[in-house]
Design an enzyme around this catalytic site. Structure first.
Site, PDB file in Angstrom:
ATOM      1  N   GLU A 178      24.056  63.245 -12.728  1.00 30.92           N
ATOM      2  CA  GLU A 178      23.404  62.915 -11.237  1.00 30.92           C
ATOM      3  C   GLU A 178      24.358  62.474 -10.456  1.00 30.92           C
ATOM      4  OE1 GLU A 178      19.743  60.768 -13.658  1.00 30.92           O
ATOM      5  OE2 GLU A 178      21.254  59.526 -12.961  1.00 30.92           O
ATOM      6  N   ARG A 223      27.137  60.694  -4.439  1.00 28.61           N
ATOM      7  CA  ARG A 223      28.285  60.600  -3.450  1.00 28.61           C
ATOM      8  C   ARG A 223      29.149  61.780  -3.452  1.00 28.61           C
ATOM      9  NH1 ARG A 223      30.283  55.785  -2.185  1.00 28.61           N
ATOM     10  NH2 ARG A 223      29.120  54.899  -4.100  1.00 28.61           N
ATOM     11  N   TYR A 254      30.546  46.463   1.484  1.00 27.86           N
ATOM     12  CA  TYR A 254      31.592  46.970   0.201  1.00 27.86           C
ATOM     13  C   TYR A 254      33.091  46.625   0.678  1.00 27.86           C
ATOM     14  CZ  TYR A 254      27.272  49.374  -1.202  1.00 27.86           C
ATOM     15  OH  TYR A 254      26.127  49.861  -1.294  1.00 27.86           O
ATOM     16  N   CYS A 293      25.956  43.664  17.332  1.00 30.35           N
ATOM     17  CA  CYS A 293      26.069  42.213  17.626  1.00 30.35           C
ATOM     18  C   CYS A 293      26.240  41.449  16.388  1.00 30.35           C
ATOM     19  CB  CYS A 293      24.912  41.477  18.671  1.00 30.35           C
ATOM     20  SG  CYS A 293      24.513  42.328  20.173  1.00 30.35           S
TER      21      CYS A 293
HETATM   22  C1  LIG Z   1      22.931  56.059  -7.423  1.00 27.35           C
HETATM   23  C2  LIG Z   1      22.536  56.834  -8.705  1.00 27.35           C
HETATM   24  C3  LIG Z   1      23.221  57.854  -9.087  1.00 27.35           C
HETATM   25  C4  LIG Z   1      24.282  58.703  -8.195  1.00 27.35           C
HETATM   26  O1  LIG Z   1      25.326  57.673  -7.835  1.00 27.35           O
HETATM   27  P1  LIG Z   1      26.464  58.441  -7.196  1.00 27.35           P
HETATM   28  O2  LIG Z   1      27.610  57.316  -7.136  1.00 27.35           O
HETATM   29  O3  LIG Z   1      26.189  58.843  -5.777  1.00 27.35           O
HETATM   30  O4  LIG Z   1      26.994  59.544  -7.797  1.00 27.35           O
HETATM   31  C5  LIG Z   1      23.027  58.268 -10.383  1.00 27.35           C
HETATM   32  N1  LIG Z   1      22.088  57.998 -10.953  1.00 27.35           N
HETATM   33  C6  LIG Z   1      21.385  56.789 -10.580  1.00 27.35           C
HETATM   34  C7  LIG Z   1      20.526  56.210 -11.683  1.00 27.35           C
HETATM   35  C8  LIG Z   1      21.501  56.182  -9.694  1.00 27.35           C
HETATM   36  O5  LIG Z   1      21.101  55.004  -9.360  1.00 27.35           O
END
Ligand SMILES: *Cc1c(COP(=O)(O)O)cnc(C)c1O
Length: 447
Positions: A305, A308, A349, A376
């Site tokens: 998944e 980024r 962050y 602001c």
């Molecule tokens: C945010 C998230 C991702 C993706 O994270 P990245 O750092 O953008 O790769 C994948 N799986 C779940 C469950 C997330 O909450």
């Protein structure tokens, strides 16, 4: 005319793949001169390079399927999503992670095949769960014990059987920012393995009439520069598969997800620490295979998944330089026409970015300045310290690696108009989101 970026631009590793210089010496993105982009669409402008997006999608598919053929890639929508963007990602052969009813609705509006969509979230509302079941989402990823009863009831009312995964918390620290580590025991995300909650949750799903247990999910946080946390966490999950799911509960685990979190570099130091996608793939697949072998369970279907890592480097934020303030002996602030409303990451962050004088990217650095936003809030500083030529009001500043979690977290603070977004390819720009207007700002007002 565009030259290759690597030969001429110092920030080339942070810029999109199709970055170069125009004959006028300005930065080009996807073959389009940044001045032309700014003149046509205004600033702040978010520019996505199609070639980089394609390369990242193909790169993930190739790397993970190369290391583990029974694998699908889901794009984590929360990194950036709108309707045309969703269509583009789906066309690259990726499915989607969604974390809200809103993301599901945008994916549906983009005619995405909702069977390729997985729903996550630590507090999905009953309405969101019902939407997921009705719309036929591929998987709902259960995040806590209470969700089992809730979803089972809703699936029953909808006369459907919902396929589910369980997001377990393996109790591993991914060594990322405290606000983005999610796999430790003290996290709001996931069902802890250590406390016995994960076992109870899986058992409850197995005896739920309207739920179909498929397997396990984990997500350790983001960005994760090391591969060791994936190894440790997969070992914990593998033991849980063998001892608890198969051993005590007699359940087969046919699906597994190591989540996302694959790092990108926002600055030069991170560039040195960066792992190629193939390294993550080799480590994740290798560990899973080794543990399955050792503990004697069949290899599950895998879904990775990335969010980024698909979109961050493809995106560049273009701003117009405005006011300048020198505080002698302390700092010089150069302000731009965007800031925390389109990029909250430095404030939230401590994210550290680099920047480029986009209309003269080869000009030598002349001074060290802070790049301030226009909102602001004293904390609205995009970059605390960066070496740049002496910027003039009206010229363009580019901040690379702007594609992920910037517009996704944008706000209308100070009633800023949300930025326009274009995709660039082969010397052409396509507007995929227009800039907000004054009418948009009052569109929700009643009275
Ligand atoms: C945010 C998230 C991702 C993706 O994270 P990245 O750092 O953008 O790769 C994948 N799986 C779940 C469950 C997330 O909450």
């Amino acid at each position: 005319m565009t030259e290759t970026a690597s030969a001429t631009l110092s920030l080339a590793p942070l810029l999109p793949l199709r970055s170069g210089l125009s004959s006028a010496g300005r930065l080009t993105l996807g073959g389009v001169d940044v001045r032309d982009l700014a003149d046509e669409f205004g600033t702040p402008l978010y520019v996505y390079d199609v070639a980089t997006l394609r390369a990242q999608c193909e790169g993930f598919l190739a790397a993970f399927r190369g290391a583990y053929p029974d694998c699908d890639v889901l794009y984590a929508s929360k990194a950036f999503l709108n309707r045309p963007f969703a269509r583009f990602i789906a066309a690259q052969g990726l499915g989607f992670d969604a974390v809200s009813g809103g993301e599901i609705e945008v994916l549906r509006a983009a005619d995405v095949d909702l069977r390729t969509v997985y729903l996550h979230g630590n507090n999905k509302t009953p309405e969101e769960l019902r939407l997921a079941v009705r719309a036929g989402l591929g998987r709902v990823v259960i995040d806590n014990e209470g969700e089992v009863t809730l979803l089972d009831g809703i699936a029953g009312e909808e006369r459907k059987r919902q396929a589910v995964l369980v997001r377990v918390s393996p109790g591993i620290d991914a060594h990322t920012h405290e606000k983005t580590t999610t796999g430790i025991v003290d996290s709001k995300f996931g069902v802890p393995i250590l406390t016995g909650a994960a076992e109870r949750t899986v058992a409850a799903i197995a005896s739920a009439a309207n739920l179909d247990f498929r397997g396990l999910h984990m997500h350790l946080g983001s960005p994760i520069f090391e591969t060791a946390p994936y190894v440790e966490a997969i070992e914990v999950v593998a033991r849980f598969i063998a001892e608890v799911c198969r051993g005590r509960l007699g359940l087969e685990v046919t699906e597994f997800s190591p989540g996302g979190g694959f790092a990108v570099a926002y600055n030069d130091e991170q560039q040195d620490a960066l792992q190629p996608i193939a390294e993550y793939a080799a480590v994740v697949a290798g560990t899973l295979r080794r543990e399955a072998d050792r503990l004697g369970f069949p290899l599950p279907h895998m879904t990775v998944e990335p969010g980024r890592a698909i979109v961050a480097r493809a995106g560049v934020a273009l701003y117009t330089v405005g006011a300048r303030k020198e505080v002698p002996g302390i700092r010089t602030y150069v302000s731009v026409d965007g800031g925390m409303a389109d990029n909250i990451r430095p404030a939230m962050y401590g994210a550290r970015y680099r920047a480029l004088a986009a209309e003269r990217p080869r000009a030598p650095a002349e001074e060290t300045v802070a790049i301030a936003g226009k909102y602001c809030e004293s904390g609205d500083v995009l970059i605390q310290s960066v070496e740049l030529p002496r910027l003039r009001a009206g010229e363009l500043l580019a901040i690379p690696v702007a594609g992920a979690y910037q517009l996704a977290m944008e706000s209308n603070y100070n009633l800023a108009y949300r930025a326009a977004v274009v995709m660039v390819e082969d010397g052409r720009a396509r507007l995929i989101r227009r800039r907000q207007t004054a009418e948009d700002l009052v569109a929700l007002d009643v009275g």
